[in-house]
Design a protein around this motif. Structure first.
Motif, mmCIF file in Angstrom:
data_model
loop_
_atom_site.group_PDB
_atom_site.id
_atom_site.type_symbol
_atom_site.label_atom_id
_atom_site.label_comp_id
_atom_site.label_asym_id
_atom_site.label_seq_id
_atom_site.Cartn_x
_atom_site.Cartn_y
_atom_site.Cartn_z
ATOM 1 N N ALA A 1 0.835 -1.205 0.000
ATOM 2 C CA ALA A 1 0.000 0.000 0.000
ATOM 3 C C ALA A 1 0.868 1.252 0.000
ATOM 4 O O ALA A 1 0.579 2.217 -0.713
ATOM 5 N N ALA A 2 1.937 1.248 0.797
ATOM 6 C CA ALA A 2 2.823 2.412 0.847
ATOM 7 C C ALA A 2 3.482 2.645 -0.506
ATOM 8 O O ALA A 2 3.568 3.787 -0.975
ATOM 9 N N HIS A 3 3.953 1.580 -1.151
ATOM 10 C CA HIS A 3 4.556 1.727 -2.489
ATOM 11 C C HIS A 3 3.528 2.267 -3.482
ATOM 12 O O HIS A 3 3.844 3.135 -4.301
ATOM 13 N N ASN A 4 2.322 1.767 -3.406
ATOM 14 C CA ASN A 4 1.251 2.247 -4.280
ATOM 15 C C ASN A 4 0.985 3.733 -4.038
ATOM 16 O O ASN A 4 0.803 4.506 -4.982
ATOM 17 N N ASN A 5 0.964 4.136 -2.779
ATOM 18 C CA ASN A 5 0.722 5.542 -2.442
ATOM 19 C C ASN A 5 1.862 6.446 -2.897
ATOM 20 O O ASN A 5 1.636 7.575 -3.333
ATOM 21 N N ILE A 6 3.089 5.949 -2.808
ATOM 22 C CA ILE A 6 4.239 6.727 -3.298
ATOM 23 C C ILE A 6 4.121 6.921 -4.807
ATOM 24 O O ILE A 6 4.386 8.006 -5.333
ATOM 25 N N THR A 7 3.688 5.882 -5.507
ATOM 26 C CA THR A 7 3.462 6.001 -6.953
ATOM 27 C C THR A 7 2.407 7.065 -7.240
ATOM 28 O O THR A 7 2.563 7.873 -8.170
ATOM 29 N N ALA A 8 1.347 7.095 -6.438
ATOM 30 C CA ALA A 8 0.295 8.108 -6.614
ATOM 31 C C ALA A 8 0.858 9.514 -6.440
ATOM 32 O O ALA A 8 0.487 10.437 -7.175
ATOM 33 N N ILE A 9 1.755 9.690 -5.483
ATOM 34 C CA ILE A 9 2.386 10.998 -5.273
ATOM 35 C C ILE A 9 3.146 11.411 -6.526
ATOM 36 O O ILE A 9 3.024 12.549 -7.004
ATOM 37 N N HIS A 10 3.945 10.498 -7.064
ATOM 38 C CA HIS A 10 4.726 10.826 -8.254
ATOM 39 C C HIS A 10 3.830 11.186 -9.438
ATOM 40 O O HIS A 10 4.127 12.130 -10.173
ATOM 41 N N TRP A 11 2.733 10.478 -9.601
ATOM 42 C CA TRP A 11 1.800 10.796 -10.689
ATOM 43 C C TRP A 11 1.156 12.169 -10.469
ATOM 44 O O TRP A 11 1.026 12.948 -11.407
ATOM 45 N N LYS A 12 0.765 12.450 -9.224
ATOM 46 C CA LYS A 12 0.123 13.739 -8.943
ATOM 47 C C LYS A 12 1.105 14.889 -9.145
ATOM 48 O O LYS A 12 0.740 15.938 -9.652
ATOM 49 N N GLN A 13 2.348 14.691 -8.717
ATOM 50 C CA GLN A 13 3.346 15.738 -8.902
ATOM 51 C C GLN A 13 3.654 15.935 -10.381
ATOM 52 O O GLN A 13 3.912 17.057 -10.810
ATOM 53 N N LYS A 14 3.622 14.878 -11.140
ATOM 54 C CA LYS A 14 3.887 14.954 -12.575
ATOM 55 C C LYS A 14 2.795 15.751 -13.289
ATOM 56 O O LYS A 14 3.065 16.470 -14.249
ATOM 57 N N ASP A 15 1.544 15.628 -12.796
ATOM 58 C CA ASP A 15 0.412 16.315 -13.414
ATOM 59 C C ASP A 15 0.377 17.813 -13.116
ATOM 60 O O ASP A 15 -0.365 18.552 -13.741
ATOM 61 N N GLN A 16 1.149 18.256 -12.155
ATOM 62 C CA GLN A 16 1.102 19.682 -11.779
ATOM 63 C C GLN A 16 1.985 20.525 -12.657
ATOM 64 O O GLN A 16 2.919 20.222 -13.205
#
Length: 121
Positions: free
Chosen positions: A106-121
């Motif tokens: 779950a933590a790895h999945n959440n870290i991936t979500a952070i990277h995707w969200k930061q990429k979209d900004q």
């Protein structure tokens, strides 16, 4: 919430302030509030961590999922750096206790979500 609050009231009347059963109840309240999208969830996860860390130490396996939940809260608020910090703490604790693979995933999945969200900004 009513039953959880009843359980907490009973625990608070009979158990010392830092009893692990209270930490479990605080965490359950935090989970309910997190699912409802309420910001108060954070304070209950903080209370949970305070008890776990005070009784068992900062690197205890019961702190791992709580850090993941705090990370999820911070991620939802857009605090990517804070969320990433919590997920890394979660993973570091997970390295000590290799049995909790689900929380690490779950933590790895959440870290991936952070990277995707930061990429979209």
């Amino acid at each position: 919430m009513e039953k959880i609050n009843e359980a907490l009231a009973i625990y608070e009347s009979i158990l010392p302030g830092d009893h692990p059963d209270k930490a479990t109840t605080y965490c359950n309240i935090g989970l309910v509030l997190l699912k409802k999208g309420e910001k108060r969830a954070f304070q209950y996860f903080q209370k949970t961590l305070a008890i776990i860390e005070g009784v068992f130490g900062e690197k205890h396996m019961n702190a791992e999922p709580v850090h993941n939940r705090i990370g999820e809260l911070k991620l939802g608020k857009g605090d990517y750096e804070g969320a990433l910090e919590e997920f890394k703490i979660c993973l570091n604790i997970g390295k000590i206790y290799s049995a909790k693979k689900i929380t690490a995933a779950a933590a790895h999945n959440n870290i991936t979500a952070i990277h995707w969200k930061q990429k979209d900004q």
